[in-house]
Enzyme design. Structure first.
Site, PDB file in Angstrom:
ATOM      1  N   HIS A   1      -3.310   0.943   3.457  1.00 47.73           N
ATOM      2  CA  HIS A   1      -3.166   1.692   2.201  1.00 47.73           C
ATOM      3  C   HIS A   1      -4.193   1.263   1.151  1.00 47.73           C
ATOM      4  O   HIS A   1      -4.382   1.954   0.168  1.00 47.73           O
ATOM      5  CB  HIS A   1      -1.751   1.493   1.625  1.00 47.73           C
ATOM      6  CG  HIS A   1      -0.702   2.175   2.454  1.00 47.73           C
ATOM      7  ND1 HIS A   1      -0.044   3.309   2.050  1.00 47.73           N
ATOM      8  CD2 HIS A   1      -0.217   1.888   3.683  1.00 47.73           C
ATOM      9  CE1 HIS A   1       0.811   3.690   2.982  1.00 47.73           C
ATOM     10  NE2 HIS A   1       0.726   2.840   3.987  1.00 47.73           N
TER      11      HIS A   1
ATOM     12  N   ASP B   1      -9.031   1.013  -6.286  1.00 51.01           N
ATOM     13  CA  ASP B   1      -7.692   1.378  -5.812  1.00 51.01           C
ATOM     14  C   ASP B   1      -7.837   2.137  -4.501  1.00 51.01           C
ATOM     15  O   ASP B   1      -8.704   3.020  -4.393  1.00 51.01           O
ATOM     16  CB  ASP B   1      -7.003   2.279  -6.858  1.00 51.01           C
ATOM     17  CG  ASP B   1      -5.493   2.073  -6.898  1.00 51.01           C
ATOM     18  OD1 ASP B   1      -4.922   1.748  -5.845  1.00 51.01           O
ATOM     19  OD2 ASP B   1      -4.905   2.248  -7.984  1.00 51.01           O
TER      20      ASP B   1
HETATM   21  P1  ADP Z   1       0.216   0.833  -6.192  1.00 52.54           P
HETATM   22  O1  ADP Z   1       0.590   1.266  -4.834  1.00 52.54           O
HETATM   23  O2  ADP Z   1      -0.963  -0.058  -6.246  1.00 52.54           O
HETATM   24  O3  ADP Z   1       1.337   0.301  -6.998  1.00 52.54           O
HETATM   25  P2  ADP Z   1       0.100   3.707  -6.780  1.00 52.54           P
HETATM   26  O4  ADP Z   1      -0.335   4.403  -8.012  1.00 52.54           O
HETATM   27  O5  ADP Z   1      -0.476   4.257  -5.518  1.00 52.54           O
HETATM   28  O6  ADP Z   1      -0.257   2.161  -6.977  1.00 52.54           O
HETATM   29  O7  ADP Z   1       1.668   3.789  -6.637  1.00 52.54           O
HETATM   30  C1  ADP Z   1       2.541   3.319  -7.607  1.00 52.54           C
HETATM   31  C2  ADP Z   1       3.892   3.971  -7.377  1.00 52.54           C
HETATM   32  O8  ADP Z   1       4.884   3.201  -8.068  1.00 52.54           O
HETATM   33  C3  ADP Z   1       3.974   5.384  -7.895  1.00 52.54           C
HETATM   34  O9  ADP Z   1       4.733   6.173  -7.019  1.00 52.54           O
HETATM   35  C4  ADP Z   1       4.685   5.204  -9.241  1.00 52.54           C
HETATM   36  O10 ADP Z   1       5.454   6.324  -9.630  1.00 52.54           O
HETATM   37  C5  ADP Z   1       5.574   4.028  -8.979  1.00 52.54           C
HETATM   38  N1  ADP Z   1       5.806   3.260 -10.224  1.00 52.54           N
HETATM   39  C6  ADP Z   1       4.884   2.661 -11.001  1.00 52.54           C
HETATM   40  N2  ADP Z   1       5.451   2.087 -12.080  1.00 52.54           N
HETATM   41  C7  ADP Z   1       6.759   2.333 -11.984  1.00 52.54           C
HETATM   42  C8  ADP Z   1       7.879   2.003 -12.809  1.00 52.54           C
HETATM   43  N3  ADP Z   1       7.747   1.315 -13.944  1.00 52.54           N
HETATM   44  N4  ADP Z   1       9.091   2.432 -12.400  1.00 52.54           N
HETATM   45  C9  ADP Z   1       9.217   3.137 -11.251  1.00 52.54           C
HETATM   46  N5  ADP Z   1       8.207   3.468 -10.451  1.00 52.54           N
HETATM   47  C10 ADP Z   1       6.986   3.081 -10.800  1.00 52.54           C
HETATM   48  C1  G6P Z   2       0.484  -1.575  -2.906  1.00 52.65           C
HETATM   49  C2  G6P Z   2       0.428  -2.060  -1.485  1.00 52.65           C
HETATM   50  C3  G6P Z   2       1.820  -1.972  -0.848  1.00 52.65           C
HETATM   51  C4  G6P Z   2       2.813  -2.729  -1.724  1.00 52.65           C
HETATM   52  C5  G6P Z   2       2.790  -2.195  -3.147  1.00 52.65           C
HETATM   53  C6  G6P Z   2       3.719  -2.953  -4.085  1.00 52.65           C
HETATM   54  O1  G6P Z   2       0.814  -0.234  -2.876  1.00 52.65           O
HETATM   55  O2  G6P Z   2      -0.506  -1.286  -0.748  1.00 52.65           O
HETATM   56  O3  G6P Z   2       1.798  -2.529   0.448  1.00 52.65           O
HETATM   57  O4  G6P Z   2       4.120  -2.625  -1.198  1.00 52.65           O
HETATM   58  O5  G6P Z   2       1.466  -2.301  -3.657  1.00 52.65           O
HETATM   59  O6  G6P Z   2       3.438  -4.318  -4.051  1.00 52.65           O
HETATM   60  P1  G6P Z   2       4.514  -5.418  -3.596  1.00 52.65           P
HETATM   61  O7  G6P Z   2       3.753  -6.684  -3.509  1.00 52.65           O
HETATM   62  O8  G6P Z   2       5.539  -5.414  -4.661  1.00 52.65           O
HETATM   63  O9  G6P Z   2       5.096  -4.971  -2.281  1.00 52.65           O
END
Ligand code: ADP
Ligand code: G6P
Length: 499
Positions: A162, A370
């Protein structure tokens, strides 16, 4: 042990232990792109999800969630420290994200990584039906495909990364680079977010393992491993339907009032991570306030920054720096009852996130690097009336698809300020034209299209695709299930209410 014909293996399970407002126990969808992508996809399929429930101690027995079996893998405090916080999130994560923070190398972390990958491979072997399909996810588990193939050659194994896969000059820093590549090559299909990542992988395999490789195929022993780009997406229809709900629209109106009815609302939603460019964004915003390009009464910034990986030093330092900067900016530019930045560190349910997306005239998604960034896609999906400007980093995987966004280089402060100004001042006609094009793209390229293309390639016949559900009955993503007998020990590394 019940077995499944489709097993998804990811470090994190799709649910988190959290407390409902009425004090009841709830398991809530974990934030993070991986879970956001896979959870809606797998609901109501006879699949098993192998993963970690957060916390340490014995693996809790979890009930099925939305028809998907949860198979937990336990992590000890040492595993948590050396595998999750260490090798996964202080070696691989920074290295794979352009080394925007210094990757650290410790032999003890590598031992833990091997040990935990072995445990995941064994747990997967137990629950995979003979001849079944196993889909391994992300950088925490790069050795699992190879380990699993060694004792379950009957399985069809897919691996999907990912996060970005780095260029050779960065990956070559890894002391155990050959083992990591070999682990991934245990899969039949290795999927990446971007074509460039597949290219980097092929180059490294040729250089480090001296195997014949193109950007599509790699010869390993007597097998062919296929590689390719499969940009992950979201459940576009689910987010659209949620955002269009009358209660969500009403909530958005109320939020706007609560924000003081500003002319324009800028929103950012990130996990609190140094890859997300939060500090650079705050600096750009603060300079626009200082020059008077942006005025507090006119415009507000809502920054949602969900604490993440809180025991890792680099994340602790980041949080301190961000909070100091938010305090400074509010102190300098805010007024009584009118802060310049509304700063929120709480988890929100999907409906509240949809309301936030609806209230945002400008969505600022400006990571330094990202793999994809699903927040940007969620925003576009939520803009059901074709309004809203997306300010998007060129360094997010999403930029390759949503090229009609206002694209910026987040390393270039002047460029970032210019992009923000352009998004704030864009004409409604321009905004709508761009938004329509992005929405049309996401309509076609949603999470099911992603899964179909990946699983077809893995399955070479497509029979698997029929096993995925096409309906969604739980768009809020909240599963109220009884708390299991053995609850996992809470740890600061889990996503709990308030952090
Ligand atoms: P990453 O995987 O690095 O966190 P992404 O933007 O691909 O970044 O995905 C983040 C996901 O987490 C999204 O689906 C977003 O809606 C969710 N998310 C981010 N912040 C919050 C929050 N404060 N509460 C609930 N969901 C959240
Ligand atoms: C990114 C990574 C995921 C991970 C998520 C949240 O999306 O690609 O593998 O699950 O961040 O991070 P965490 O360390 O809380 O699992």
């Amino acid at each position: 042990m019940r077995q499944s014909s489709l097993v998804v293996v990811a470090n994190r399970l799709p649910i988190d232990d959290s407390q409902a407002p009425d004090g009841a126990c709830e398991w809530r969808r974990s934030p993070g792109g991986l879970v956001s992508a896979l959870h809606p996809l797998l609901r109501h399929t006879p699949a098993t999800w192998v993963g970690w429930a957060g916390g340490t101690g014995p693996a809790p027995a979890l009930p099925d969630v939305d028809g998907v079996r949860m198979h937990t893998v336990a992590l000890s405090p040492e595993d948590l420290r050396d595998h999750y916080e260490g090798f996964a999130n202080a070696t691989l994560w920074p290295l794979y994200h352009d080394a925007v923070e210094q990757p650290q190398h410790h032999r003890r972390w590598w031992e833990a990584y091997q040990r935990v990958n072995q445990r995941f491979a064994e747990a997967t072997a137990e629950v995979a039906e003979p001849g079944g399909v196993v889909w391994v996810q992300d950088y925490h588990l790069q050795l699992v495909p190879g380990l699993l193939r060694a004792f379950r050659p009957d399985l069809r194994i897919g691996f999907f990364l990912h996060v970005p896969f780095p260029p050779p000059e960065l990956f070559m820093q890894l002391p155990r680079r050959a083992e990591l590549l070999r682990g991934m090559l245990g899969a039949d299909l290795v999927g990446f977010q971007r074509v460039q990542a597949a290219h980097n992988f092929a180059q490294l395999v040729t250089r480090v393992l001296e195997l014949p490789a193109t950007d599509r195929r790699i010869g390993v022993d007597d097998r062919v491993v296929r590689i390719g780009a499969f940009p992950v997406s979201i459940d576009t229809a689910e987010m659209g339907a949620l955002a269009a709900r009358p209660d969500v629209a009403a909530r958005a109106r109320r939020l706007r009032q609560d924000l003081g009815d500003p002319r324009q609302v800028i929103l950012s939603v990130d996990r609190m991570d140094y890859t997300k460019g939060i500090e650079q964004r705050l600096k750009a915003y603060s300079e626009l306030l200082a020059t008077g390009d942006v005025k507090v009464r006119d415009t507000v910034l809502v920054q949602v920054a969900m604490p993440s990986r809180e025991r890792v030093g680099q994340y602790q330092i980041l949080r301190e720096r961000i909070e100091r900067e938010v305090g400074r900016i509010n102190g300098e530019f805010g007024r009584v009852g009118e802060p310049a930045i509304h700063y929120l560190t709480q988890p929100f349910d999907r409906a509240e996130l949809a309301a936030l997306y609806r209230v945002a005239d400008v969505m600022a998604v400006t990571p330094l690097r990202d793999g994809m960034n699903l927040v940007a896609k969620e925003y576009v999906a939520a803009r059901v009336d074709d309004t809203g400007a997306l300010l998007l980093s060129e360094f997010a995987g999403t930029a390759a698809e949503l090229s009609q966004a206002y694209l910026v280089n987040p390393h270039d402060l002047e460029g970032l300020k210019q992009g923000l100004r352009a998004a704030l001042r864009a004409s409604p006609a321009d905004v709508t034209q761009r938004m329509r094009a992005m929405r049309a793209h996401l309509h076609e390229h949603d999470i099911r299209a992603w899964a179909r293309s990946y699983l077809r390639a893995l399955d070479e016949g497509g029979a698997l695709v029929g096993r995925l559900s096409s309906t969604d009955t739980n768009p809020d993503g909240v599963a109220r299930v009884p708390r299991p007998a053995t609850a996992p020990t809470a740890s600061p590394a889990t996503h709990q209410a308030g952090g």
